[in-house]
Design a protein around this motif. Structure first.
Motif, PDB file in Angstrom:
ATOM      1  N   ARG A  95       0.830  -1.210   0.000  1.00 34.78           N
ATOM      2  CA  ARG A  95       0.000   0.000   0.000  1.00 34.78           C
ATOM      3  C   ARG A  95       0.863   1.259   0.000  1.00 34.78           C
ATOM      4  O   ARG A  95       0.521   2.264  -0.631  1.00 34.78           O
ATOM      5  CB  ARG A  95      -0.926  -0.005   1.205  1.00 34.78           C
ATOM      6  CG  ARG A  95      -2.092  -0.967   1.056  1.00 34.78           C
ATOM      7  CD  ARG A  95      -2.878  -1.110   2.330  1.00 34.78           C
ATOM      8  NE  ARG A  95      -4.166  -1.771   2.108  1.00 34.78           N
ATOM      9  CZ  ARG A  95      -4.908  -2.282   3.075  1.00 34.78           C
ATOM     10  NH1 ARG A  95      -4.513  -2.204   4.344  1.00 34.78           N
ATOM     11  NH2 ARG A  95      -6.047  -2.868   2.787  1.00 34.78           N
ATOM     12  N   ARG A 129       2.159   1.667  -3.462  1.00 32.32           N
ATOM     13  CA  ARG A 129       1.077   2.132  -4.336  1.00 32.32           C
ATOM     14  C   ARG A 129       0.820   3.619  -4.122  1.00 32.32           C
ATOM     15  O   ARG A 129       0.655   4.383  -5.077  1.00 32.32           O
ATOM     16  CB  ARG A 129      -0.196   1.330  -4.071  1.00 32.32           C
ATOM     17  CG  ARG A 129      -1.320   1.751  -5.002  1.00 32.32           C
ATOM     18  CD  ARG A 129      -2.556   0.899  -4.803  1.00 32.32           C
ATOM     19  NE  ARG A 129      -3.553   1.304  -5.766  1.00 32.32           N
ATOM     20  CZ  ARG A 129      -4.825   1.458  -5.492  1.00 32.32           C
ATOM     21  NH1 ARG A 129      -5.274   1.257  -4.282  1.00 32.32           N
ATOM     22  NH2 ARG A 129      -5.670   1.827  -6.420  1.00 32.32           N
ATOM     23  N   ASN A 146       3.038   5.754  -5.877  1.00 35.37           N
ATOM     24  CA  ASN A 146       2.953   5.536  -7.321  1.00 35.37           C
ATOM     25  C   ASN A 146       4.073   4.645  -7.853  1.00 35.37           C
ATOM     26  O   ASN A 146       4.500   4.794  -8.988  1.00 35.37           O
ATOM     27  CB  ASN A 146       2.906   6.869  -8.078  1.00 35.37           C
ATOM     28  CG  ASN A 146       2.238   6.710  -9.431  1.00 35.37           C
ATOM     29  OD1 ASN A 146       1.352   5.875  -9.593  1.00 35.37           O
ATOM     30  ND2 ASN A 146       2.671   7.491 -10.405  1.00 35.37           N
ATOM     31  N   LEU A 177       4.057   1.318  -8.755  1.00 37.72           N
ATOM     32  CA  LEU A 177       3.084   0.248  -8.951  1.00 37.72           C
ATOM     33  C   LEU A 177       3.723  -1.127  -9.143  1.00 37.72           C
ATOM     34  O   LEU A 177       3.173  -2.137  -8.686  1.00 37.72           O
ATOM     35  CB  LEU A 177       2.170   0.577 -10.132  1.00 37.72           C
ATOM     36  CG  LEU A 177       1.325   1.843  -9.987  1.00 37.72           C
ATOM     37  CD1 LEU A 177       0.425   2.031 -11.205  1.00 37.72           C
ATOM     38  CD2 LEU A 177       0.498   1.808  -8.709  1.00 37.72           C
ATOM     39  N   ALA A 220       4.639  -2.276  -5.791  1.00 37.28           N
ATOM     40  CA  ALA A 220       3.419  -2.569  -5.032  1.00 37.28           C
ATOM     41  C   ALA A 220       2.876  -3.937  -5.406  1.00 37.28           C
ATOM     42  O   ALA A 220       2.551  -4.752  -4.535  1.00 37.28           O
ATOM     43  CB  ALA A 220       2.366  -1.493  -5.297  1.00 37.28           C
ATOM     44  N   GLU A 221       2.796  -4.206  -6.710  1.00 41.19           N
ATOM     45  CA  GLU A 221       2.270  -5.506  -7.145  1.00 41.19           C
ATOM     46  C   GLU A 221       3.166  -6.646  -6.661  1.00 41.19           C
ATOM     47  O   GLU A 221       2.677  -7.698  -6.254  1.00 41.19           O
ATOM     48  CB  GLU A 221       2.124  -5.548  -8.664  1.00 41.19           C
ATOM     49  CG  GLU A 221       1.405  -6.799  -9.140  1.00 41.19           C
ATOM     50  CD  GLU A 221       1.022  -6.755 -10.605  1.00 41.19           C
ATOM     51  OE1 GLU A 221       0.168  -7.564 -10.988  1.00 41.19           O
ATOM     52  OE2 GLU A 221       1.569  -5.927 -11.363  1.00 41.19           O
ATOM     53  N   GLU A 252      -6.196  -5.455  -3.322  1.00 37.70           N
ATOM     54  CA  GLU A 252      -5.146  -4.476  -3.640  1.00 37.70           C
ATOM     55  C   GLU A 252      -4.383  -4.892  -4.898  1.00 37.70           C
ATOM     56  O   GLU A 252      -4.034  -4.045  -5.729  1.00 37.70           O
ATOM     57  CB  GLU A 252      -4.185  -4.333  -2.460  1.00 37.70           C
ATOM     58  CG  GLU A 252      -4.796  -3.682  -1.235  1.00 37.70           C
ATOM     59  CD  GLU A 252      -4.972  -2.179  -1.362  1.00 37.70           C
ATOM     60  OE1 GLU A 252      -4.604  -1.582  -2.398  1.00 37.70           O
ATOM     61  OE2 GLU A 252      -5.485  -1.575  -0.407  1.00 37.70           O
ATOM     62  N   VAL A 298      -4.048  -2.655  -8.363  1.00 38.71           N
ATOM     63  CA  VAL A 298      -2.765  -2.277  -8.970  1.00 38.71           C
ATOM     64  C   VAL A 298      -2.665  -2.811 -10.392  1.00 38.71           C
ATOM     65  O   VAL A 298      -2.198  -2.120 -11.300  1.00 38.71           O
ATOM     66  CB  VAL A 298      -1.579  -2.768  -8.109  1.00 38.71           C
ATOM     67  CG1 VAL A 298      -0.266  -2.636  -8.858  1.00 38.71           C
ATOM     68  CG2 VAL A 298      -1.506  -1.972  -6.816  1.00 38.71           C
ATOM     69  N   ARG A 309      -2.209  -0.608 -13.790  1.00 37.63           N
ATOM     70  CA  ARG A 309      -1.117  -0.862 -14.741  1.00 37.63           C
ATOM     71  C   ARG A 309      -1.631  -1.330 -16.096  1.00 37.63           C
ATOM     72  O   ARG A 309      -0.854  -1.725 -16.955  1.00 37.63           O
ATOM     73  CB  ARG A 309      -0.164  -1.909 -14.162  1.00 37.63           C
ATOM     74  CG  ARG A 309       0.585  -1.433 -12.924  1.00 37.63           C
ATOM     75  CD  ARG A 309       1.560  -2.496 -12.423  1.00 37.63           C
ATOM     76  NE  ARG A 309       2.572  -2.777 -13.416  1.00 37.63           N
ATOM     77  CZ  ARG A 309       2.921  -4.004 -13.833  1.00 37.63           C
ATOM     78  NH1 ARG A 309       2.360  -5.070 -13.313  1.00 37.63           N
ATOM     79  NH2 ARG A 309       3.848  -4.159 -14.748  1.00 37.63           N
TER      80      ARG A 309
END
Length: 200
Positions: free
Chosen positions: A69, A72, A75, A77, A80-81, A117, A121, A125
């Motif tokens: 989080r 994310r 930014n 991404l 985050a993923e 989440e 994401v 993307r």
């Protein structure tokens, strides 16, 4: 939180001190990420590193969720993923290894947001296929848990299906709609014979 960290640092027993500092770092990161995600990352990384060293894997999915989080919100991404995927993998491993049905359910309940989440994401993307995979993965795990509880047996690991394979199996006029309700948006996935479409 600052006072908690100071108090933990004064504990004489080194193993207890290290655990307390890691716990404070995890809580700090989870709170700070809402207003300053980049500042939260070192705290969450400190907490994750301790849990990994200590072999306390039960807390790791939630910590990876929080670090994802933070990425994310910053930014970042791809990172985050990766965090969400790592947390999901740990979650699934814990569920497979945990034989107590109630504990399995609580592990899943605590970290079920990982799937949502990850979907969010993937959509951000523009990766509709990955979003579909996360939706199906989350639902398959829920069904496997329910079936295992009903049967009183161990957890089954469900097979995965991708959108292209599903599209090829649908009748000419058939379609599948899936809805993912997130905190601040609704994601709709539609599969028909022509493929997969995602709407936010």
């Amino acid at each position: 939180l600052i006072e908690s960290r100071r108090a933990a640092a004064r504990v004489e027993d080194p193993s207890i001190r290290e655990k307390l500092l890691a716990d404070v770092a995890g809580v700090t990161g989870s709170i700070v990420r809402r207003s300053a995600p980049e500042r939260a990352l070192p705290f969450l990384s400190e907490a994750i590193a301790f849990q990994e060293r200590a072999g306390r894997s039960v807390l790791l999915p939630q910590l990876h969720l929080e670090r994802g989080r933070a990425f994310r919100a910053a930014n970042r991404l791809v990172e985050a993923e990766r965090e969400f995927e790592h947390g999901i993998g740990l979650l699934e491993t814990q569920r497979v290894r945990t034989r107590d049905a109630e504990l399995r359910g609580s592990i899943f309940d605590d970290s079920a947001d990982l799937f949502d989440e990850a979907v969010s994401v993937a959509v951000a993307r523009d990766d509709a296929s990955a979003a579909f995979q996360y939706v199906e993965r989350g639902r398959a795990r829920t069904m496997a848990e329910e079936m295992a509880s009903d049967a009183g047996s161990g957890v089954m690991v469900p097979s995965r299906i991708d959108a292209a394979a599903l599209a090829g199996r649908l009748p000419v006029d058939g379609l599948l709609l899936e809805f993912v309700m997130l905190e601040d948006e609704l994601i709709i996935l539609l599969v028909d014979r022509s493929g997969l479409a995602v709407t936010r």
